[in-house]
Scaffold this active site. Structure first.
Site: not given
Ligand code: GLV
Length: 312
Positions: A151, A230, A259, A277
């Site tokens: 959070l 992630r 990825e 993403h």
């Molecule tokens: C995207 O994945 C970020 O960490 O900004």
């Protein structure tokens, strides 16, 4: 000696070119022999620009004796070996805050898309299936409980949106916060009390594989997983098994373990919605992120304070 910047990703929009007056720009994705390009410039590279998928390893940091800073084109810092940076007093910056709203929106987009079958519905019309009858029913959001893991800024922005959807929010994370949502010190305990599990925590060793078979089983046959954090936070193998066996109802995924490679098994599952993403991928936000990366690099080499320094 020429000062060079090693860009591991390509910034959007083309703001990066603005640095070309002051630095030599090495855009690694455009080099036919990336290893050789790094070797050739190893004594000149003073800064690295890296996106989430670009691993800035200890090996890379140690190979660059003139390296002074790493500008991460993202909020997450898990792609950089921060310990190796600290040992060399290399400054690390990221792009927090400006991507919070867009990333929270993507979490909601995935939640809506997977529960209300938005992607499936679009295809349903395009391939002419509506002519044969209505599509299967979706799942309501109002009145349901969402458990958020992490959070932080993005997690709180997601919570705010969920509240507007008349949903109940609870959360799990490292520590209890001063927020009106129930805190669960144990993820397993939270998993059995919720309808939807939303991941918005940091990646890295602390959260690696946090969501595995046990959590997914407790989330249950009617539960959905949304991941905008992630890929590493989820045990991807366990997720594939859970989706295949319908141990959970579905998943909305913006991030993956390796990825841009996505397990092909997911392609044929109609209980998942997949995004490449795209949490921060709007013209407005990516422009601001690019400008901030550039501003930090300029500030450093002009001896000014950096705007968004990561504590390493
Ligand atoms: C995207 O994945 C970020 O960490 O900004």
């Amino acid at each position: 000696m020429a000062r060079a910047i090693l860009a591991l990703n390509t910034l959007y929009p083309l703001g990066l070119e603005a640095l070309e007056k002051e630095f030599e720009l090495i855009k690694l994705s455009r080099e036919s022999d990336p290893e050789n390009a790094i070797q050739q410039h190893r004594n000149d590279i003073v800064a690295i620009i890296a996106g989430p998928g670009n691993h800035v390893s200890r090996k890379l940091i140690e190979a660059l004796p003139a390296l002074e800073m790493i500008g991460i084109f993202a909020v997450g810092t898990d792609n950089v070996d921060l310990e190796a940076a600290r040992e060399r007093s290399i400054l690390v910056t990221n792009t927090p805050d400006i991507l919070t709203a867009d990333t929270a929106d993507i979490a909601l987009a995935l939640l809506l898309a997977v529960t209300r079958r938005v992607v499936e519905g679009d295809a349903y019309i395009r391939i002419g299936k509506w002519l044969n009858g209505p599509m299967p029913l979706g799942v309501s959001l109002a009145g349901k409980t969402v458990g958020i893991v992490g959070l932080g800024r993005i997690g709180q922005a997601i919570a705010k949106r969920l509240t507007a959807f008349d949903m109940r929010v609870v959360y799990h994370g490292r520590s209890k916060k001063d927020v009106p949502y129930k805190f669960y010190p144990q993820l397993l305990e939270m998993a059995q009390d919720i309808d939807f599990l939303v991941l918005s925590c940091a990646g890295g060793t602390e959260t690696k594989g946090l969501v595995g078979e046990a959590v997914l089983k407790l989330l249950g046959v009617n539960g959905f997983l949304i991941n905008v954090a992630r890929g590493s936070v989820v045990d991807e193998e366990a997720l594939l098994v859970a989706l295949r066996n319908k141990d959970i109802a579905g998943a909305g995924l913006d991030v993956f373990a390796n990825e841009p490679f996505v397990p092909e098994a997911l392609y044929s599952m109609d209980n998942v919605v997949l995004l490449p993403h795209t949490g921060s991928a709007t013209t407005e936000t990516r422009s601001k992120m690019a400008a901030l990366v550039i501003e930090n690099i300029r500030a450093h080499f002009e001896g000014k304070p950096l705007k968004t320094l990561v504590a390493v």
